[in-house]
Design a protein around this motif. Structure first.
Motif, short mmCIF file in Angstrom:
data_model
loop_
_atom_site.label_atom_id
_atom_site.label_comp_id
_atom_site.label_asym_id
_atom_site.label_seq_id
_atom_site.Cartn_x
_atom_site.Cartn_y
_atom_site.Cartn_z
N LEU A 132 0.84 -1.19 0.00
CA LEU A 132 0.00 0.00 0.00
C LEU A 132 0.88 1.24 0.00
N VAL A 133 0.24 2.37 -0.27
CA VAL A 133 0.90 3.66 -0.25
C VAL A 133 0.15 4.55 0.72
N THR A 134 0.90 5.30 1.52
CA THR A 134 0.30 6.32 2.37
C THR A 134 1.27 7.48 2.46
N SER A 135 0.84 8.52 3.11
CA SER A 135 1.71 9.67 3.33
C SER A 135 2.27 9.59 4.75
N PRO A 136 3.55 9.90 4.93
CA PRO A 136 4.09 9.96 6.29
C PRO A 136 3.35 10.98 7.15
N ALA A 137 2.67 11.95 6.52
CA ALA A 137 1.90 12.94 7.27
C ALA A 137 0.65 12.35 7.90
N ALA A 138 0.22 11.19 7.44
CA ALA A 138 -0.96 10.52 7.99
C ALA A 138 -0.51 9.67 9.18
N ALA A 139 -0.22 10.33 10.27
CA ALA A 139 0.42 9.69 11.43
C ALA A 139 -0.36 8.48 11.94
N ARG A 167 4.94 7.01 1.02
CA ARG A 167 5.70 5.85 1.49
C ARG A 167 4.97 4.60 1.06
N VAL A 168 5.75 3.62 0.58
CA VAL A 168 5.21 2.32 0.20
C VAL A 168 5.52 1.34 1.33
N TYR A 169 4.52 0.59 1.74
CA TYR A 169 4.65 -0.42 2.78
C TYR A 169 4.35 -1.80 2.21
N LEU A 170 5.05 -2.80 2.72
CA LEU A 170 4.80 -4.21 2.41
C LEU A 170 4.21 -4.88 3.63
N SER A 171 3.23 -5.74 3.41
CA SER A 171 2.65 -6.48 4.53
C SER A 171 3.62 -7.54 5.01
#
Length: 177
Positions: A132-139, A167-171
């Motif tokens: 998934l992708v999120t923003s580091p600002a989305a604490a 930021r890209v995260y892997l499960s």
């Protein structure tokens, strides 16, 4: 009453309402045009291979949802896909084998009840290795994913987006419900 989860055909009006409630406040500040764009993308995403959508209801009210699909092959070049590929030096193979958790939204009045965690766990348990992708600002989102063991793969900037940093995260490989 505990939440009820359903994976029926997504209702664009319901998902759009949850999306607007979740992403209009800070840090996202989504505009009506971007909310409409999300709703407009739903039919084509629903037709994507491996598409899944889960909705959480609390006391009969839609409270949150998550949706995603198998990462397209060949790798797309629209939206955030090109900057992700650039951040990975062009080698997207680690993502091409995973399910893309495209959206996770919980209406603010239902946060703090574990709905986001439950939605993520359920969709990934059924889908397998995911990203998934999120923003580091989305604490709060970052805290959720990191608490659940998701690992950072890369970060990238997109100057034309409302957020510049993503930021890209892997499960985790052994993620289970």
């Amino acid at each position: 009453m505990p939440p009820v989860f359903d994976d029926a055909e997504p209702n664009a009006a319901v998902l759009g309402s949850i999306y607007a409630a979740a992403f209009t406040p800070p840090p996202w500040h989504e505009t009506p045009d971007r909310i409409d764009a999300f709703v407009g993308r739903l039919p084509s995403q629903a037709g994507s291979p491996g598409f899944r959508c889960l909705t959480a209801h609390v006391d009969g009210e839609p409270a949150g949802f998550t949706c995603g699909f198998t990462t397209p092959d060949p790798w797309p070049s629209d939206r955030l896909y090109r900057p992700i590929a650039d951040a990975l030096g062009g080698d997207t193979s680690v993502l091409g084998t995973r399910f893309e958790v495209h959206e996770l939204a919980v209406a603010p009045r239902f946060t703090g009840r574990g709905l986001g965690e439950a939605l993520v766990r359920r969709i990934v348990a059924d889908a397998g290795p995911s990203w998934l992708v999120t923003s580091p600002a989305a604490a709060s989102a970052v805290r959720l994913y990191e608490r659940l063991g998701w690992s950072r793969l890369c970060e990238f900037d997109v100057p034309r987006e409302s957020f510049r940093a993503f930021r890209v995260y892997l499960s985790p490989e052994d993620f289970a419900a």
